[in-house]
Scaffold this active site. Structure first.
Site, PDB file in Angstrom:
ATOM      1  N   CYS A 144       9.153   0.020   0.724  1.00  0.00           N
ATOM      2  CA  CYS A 144       7.783  -0.463   0.657  1.00  0.00           C
ATOM      3  C   CYS A 144       7.540  -1.267  -0.612  1.00  0.00           C
ATOM      4  CB  CYS A 144       6.814   0.724   0.608  1.00  0.00           C
ATOM      5  SG  CYS A 144       6.664   1.629   2.145  1.00  0.00           S
ATOM      6  N   CYS A 194       1.636  -0.209  -0.935  1.00  0.00           N
ATOM      7  CA  CYS A 194       1.587   0.206   0.475  1.00  0.00           C
ATOM      8  C   CYS A 194       0.507   1.269   0.697  1.00  0.00           C
ATOM      9  CB  CYS A 194       2.932   0.759   0.908  1.00  0.00           C
ATOM     10  SG  CYS A 194       2.973   1.169   2.666  1.00  0.00           S
ATOM     11  N   ARG A 247      15.042   0.054   5.492  1.00  0.00           N
ATOM     12  CA  ARG A 247      14.481  -0.880   6.456  1.00  0.00           C
ATOM     13  C   ARG A 247      13.086  -1.250   5.963  1.00  0.00           C
ATOM     14  NH1 ARG A 247      11.140  -1.088  10.933  1.00  0.00           N
ATOM     15  NH2 ARG A 247      12.135  -1.585  12.921  1.00  0.00           N
ATOM     16  N   CYS A 297       9.254  -1.702   5.609  1.00  0.00           N
ATOM     17  CA  CYS A 297       8.113  -0.973   6.170  1.00  0.00           C
ATOM     18  C   CYS A 297       7.283  -1.896   7.057  1.00  0.00           C
ATOM     19  CB  CYS A 297       7.256  -0.457   5.009  1.00  0.00           C
ATOM     20  SG  CYS A 297       5.675   0.239   5.501  1.00  0.00           S
ATOM     21  N   CYS A 319       3.376  -2.305   5.117  1.00  0.00           N
ATOM     22  CA  CYS A 319       3.142  -3.178   3.960  1.00  0.00           C
ATOM     23  C   CYS A 319       4.032  -4.418   3.962  1.00  0.00           C
ATOM     24  CB  CYS A 319       3.309  -2.407   2.656  1.00  0.00           C
ATOM     25  SG  CYS A 319       4.988  -1.828   2.366  1.00  0.00           S
TER      26      CYS A 319
HETATM   27 ZN   LIG Z   1       4.969   0.369   3.245  1.00  0.00          ZN
END
Ligand SMILES: [Zn+2]
Length: 353
Positions: A36, A40, A65, A67, A70
């Site tokens: 993130c 976020c 991976r 997010c 965000c």
């Molecule tokens: Zn996030």
């Protein structure tokens, strides 16, 4: 390369969703495998579940991976539809080897895409796709299948992507039929200057590299083909010894490694690598000096190339070779790491005096 002080600072910024820290750090959340931006809106993770990164590429290489909430790969105030389209395309087929030519199929102009990506994240789309693909392959080595299953339960649909990314790079694990083949194992460990990947079998180490090393993917594939073996997550005795010795090296208490190594290369490369091992801890040599010590004073370019083909970082200390004018020269693991290693060794020598 994030200090404990920075970590505390970043965690406070994360808790307070401080917009001043946008672009300064990204946070990977171990329990979900997602990374993130600092602001976020999702519930904030516990500090022990946080892993901080200064670039999005590092977060991707550490298997995280982006997010969905965000969108750490888009500028906060300007979500570029083009960038989002490309990120989504990679998420659909993360194991795919994306090339420039794929832009045509996505009806995207390659040069515009490159500019957008580079501007936002300091990397090209192809670099992004590679980091994501490598990150997925590393994930299995890092944490085993458990985390992957947890992520699938969280609703990520691309289950085949998770499996394929690993086997495309590491080779498919043997079926029962050829299970008697010796297996080569891969293990991951963290150091002060970033995660390292070790590959070895029951006898010796084949590879030790920083996870973001340029060309790591082809190094692994080359190794796999030469050994006629898939690489599976796991630890062997030499890997265990290596991990211990590397830890002591970073603590500054170990200078000479005893881990057994396979140095497979041409006779010239082997000669160069053996020469590297005779440069004492804490000292540096120029490419020219290195060539002279091999009785090949005119071959400093070839010597530099052979250094670059070294697959066993730190133990075969190619970081101890610099340009004669004092410039650092190249380093597959990145120039900052080279500088760090040189300084680390010099400081330890000084402390001893
Ligand atoms: Zn996030």
């Amino acid at each position: 390369m994030i200090s404990e002080v920075e970590k505390k600072d970043f965690y406070q910024a994360l808790i307070h969703k401080d917009p001043c820290y946008e672009g300064i750090f990204y946070v990977g959340v171990r329990s979900t495998g997602i990374f993130c931006r600092p602001t976020c809106s999702a519930r904030k993770p516990k500090v022990e579940n946080c892993e901080f990164f200064k670039t999005a590429e590092e977060a991707l290489l550490a298997s995280y991976r982006p997010c969905l909430r965000c969108r750490p790969l888009s500028h906060p105030n300007l979500v570029s539809p083009l960038v989002q389209l490309l990120v989504n395309a990679v998420e659909k087929e993360p194991e795919k080897h994306w090339r420039e030519a794929d832009f045509d199929q996505l009806a995207v102009d390659a040069s515009t895409a490159r500019r957008h990506f580079k501007k936002r994240f300091g990397m090209t789309f192809v670099q992004y796709a590679r980091a994501r693909r490598m990150g997925l392959a590393f994930q299995k080595i890092r944490s085993g299948d458990l985390v992957i299953n947890a992520q699938l339960d969280c609703g990520y649909e691309s289950s085949s992507g998770f499996r394929d990314a690993f086997s495309k790079i590491m080779g498919a694990p043997p079926t029962k039929k050829n299970a008697q083949l010796t297996l080569v194992r891969a293990h991951w460990f963290d150091t002060k200057i970033g995660p390292m990947l070790a590959i070895g079998d029951e006898k010796a180490i084949h590879l030790l590299e920083f996870s973001g090393r340029r060309g790591l993917e082809s190094e692994i594939k080359e190794l796999r083909h030469k050994l006629h073996s898939a690489i599976v997550p796991g630890i062997t005795e030499p890997i265990q010894l290596l991990a211990r010795e590397i830890q002591l090296y970073f603590e500054g208490t170990l200078r000479e490694f005893t881990t057994p190594l396979y140095m497979s290369g041409t006779p010239f490369q082997q000669e160069v690598w053996k020469g590297l091992q005779s440069i004492p801890y804490g000292e540096t040599r120029s490419y020219k000096e290195q060539a002279c010590s091999l009785q090949k004073p005119l071959a400093h370019r070839a010597v530099a190339n052979a250094n670059g083909r070294n697959k066993i970082a730190i133990i075969i200390p190619c970081h101890r070779v610099v340009r004669s004018n004092g410039d650092l020269g190249g380093y597959g693991g990145g120039i900052n790491r080279k500088q760090w290693l040189i300084d680390h060794e010099k400081n330890n020598i000084l402390e001893e005096r």
